[in-house]
Design a protein around this motif. Sequence first.
Motif, short mmCIF file in Angstrom:
data_model
loop_
_atom_site.label_atom_id
_atom_site.label_comp_id
_atom_site.label_asym_id
_atom_site.label_seq_id
_atom_site.Cartn_x
_atom_site.Cartn_y
_atom_site.Cartn_z
N ILE A 5 0.84 -0.84 -0.27
CA ILE A 5 0.11 0.09 -0.35
C ILE A 5 1.08 1.26 -0.21
O ILE A 5 1.75 1.80 0.54
CB ILE A 5 -1.23 0.29 1.27
N ALA A 6 0.56 2.49 -1.01
CA ALA A 6 1.33 3.72 -1.25
C ALA A 6 1.26 4.13 0.00
O ALA A 6 -0.21 4.75 0.62
CB ALA A 6 0.80 4.07 -2.39
N ARG A 7 1.95 5.31 0.56
CA ARG A 7 1.78 6.29 1.71
C ARG A 7 2.10 7.87 1.02
O ARG A 7 2.89 7.13 0.66
CB ARG A 7 2.84 5.23 3.09
N PHE A 108 5.55 5.51 -2.50
CA PHE A 108 4.74 6.32 -2.23
C PHE A 108 3.97 7.12 -3.14
O PHE A 108 3.82 7.65 -4.69
CB PHE A 108 6.68 7.50 -1.99
N ILE A 109 3.47 8.54 -2.55
CA ILE A 109 2.38 8.94 -3.53
C ILE A 109 2.82 10.99 -3.26
O ILE A 109 3.07 11.40 -2.11
CB ILE A 109 0.80 9.58 -1.92
N LEU A 110 3.29 11.22 -4.56
CA LEU A 110 3.62 12.38 -4.62
C LEU A 110 2.75 13.10 -4.99
O LEU A 110 1.65 13.30 -5.76
CB LEU A 110 4.53 12.03 -5.69
N ARG A 111 2.30 14.63 -4.52
CA ARG A 111 1.11 15.36 -4.42
C ARG A 111 2.10 16.33 -6.25
O ARG A 111 3.08 16.63 -5.71
CB ARG A 111 0.26 15.63 -3.42
N VAL A 159 1.22 -3.63 -5.67
CA VAL A 159 1.00 -2.01 -6.24
C VAL A 159 -0.40 -0.98 -5.65
O VAL A 159 -0.95 -0.57 -6.36
CB VAL A 159 2.26 -1.31 -6.53
N ARG A 160 -0.44 -0.99 -4.25
CA ARG A 160 -2.05 0.18 -4.60
C ARG A 160 -2.44 1.24 -3.67
O ARG A 160 -1.38 1.35 -3.36
CB ARG A 160 -3.21 -0.76 -3.12
N ALA A 161 -3.12 2.01 -4.20
CA ALA A 161 -3.12 3.50 -3.77
C ALA A 161 -4.08 3.73 -2.04
O ALA A 161 -4.63 2.77 -2.79
CB ALA A 161 -3.30 4.45 -4.63
#
Length: 161
Positions: A5-7, A108-111, A159-161
């Motif tokens: 799970i991406a964080r 990882f989540i990048l905004r 890979v999940r968000a």
Amino acid sequence: MTALIARPITPESFAPFGRVYDLSGAASPDVKVMAGEGWADSFTLRPLIDGSGHLGMTQGPAAPWSCRQMERHPLTEEALFCATAPIVLAVAAASDAPAPAATTLAAFILRPGMVAVMKRGVWHDACRGLNGPAPYYWMALCGLGNDPWVPVAGGPVEVRA
């Protein structure tokens, strides 16, 4: 298949893989912010990567995905940043091994406004859009040799968000 799970990316969580800049926030020891009437300008206080990098752009499909292969760049850092929408980055620890180990993968989540700069040798997949297909930019030195895509050892990893 193992699931990951991406964080949200933070400087602390991404430290084993590189460094993070937040150009959408307040000034920090790494970022300068200047503002005027209705505008704000932010920039890194040091060059983004070592060397005179090339700017590239990739169109990524949507998350989730099955991470089957990764590449690494032993001769350059690589910076990744969003164009208009959040992206998901999957990485694995840098090593001398011939393939990335599934057990070392992180996501990882990048905004928009966030920049991730991967250390030399960090394994990574192409980024995926958090909420649908999304373009993103990258900066690295190009033409330094072949950086092949290799199967993830012990993978694939979902890979999940």
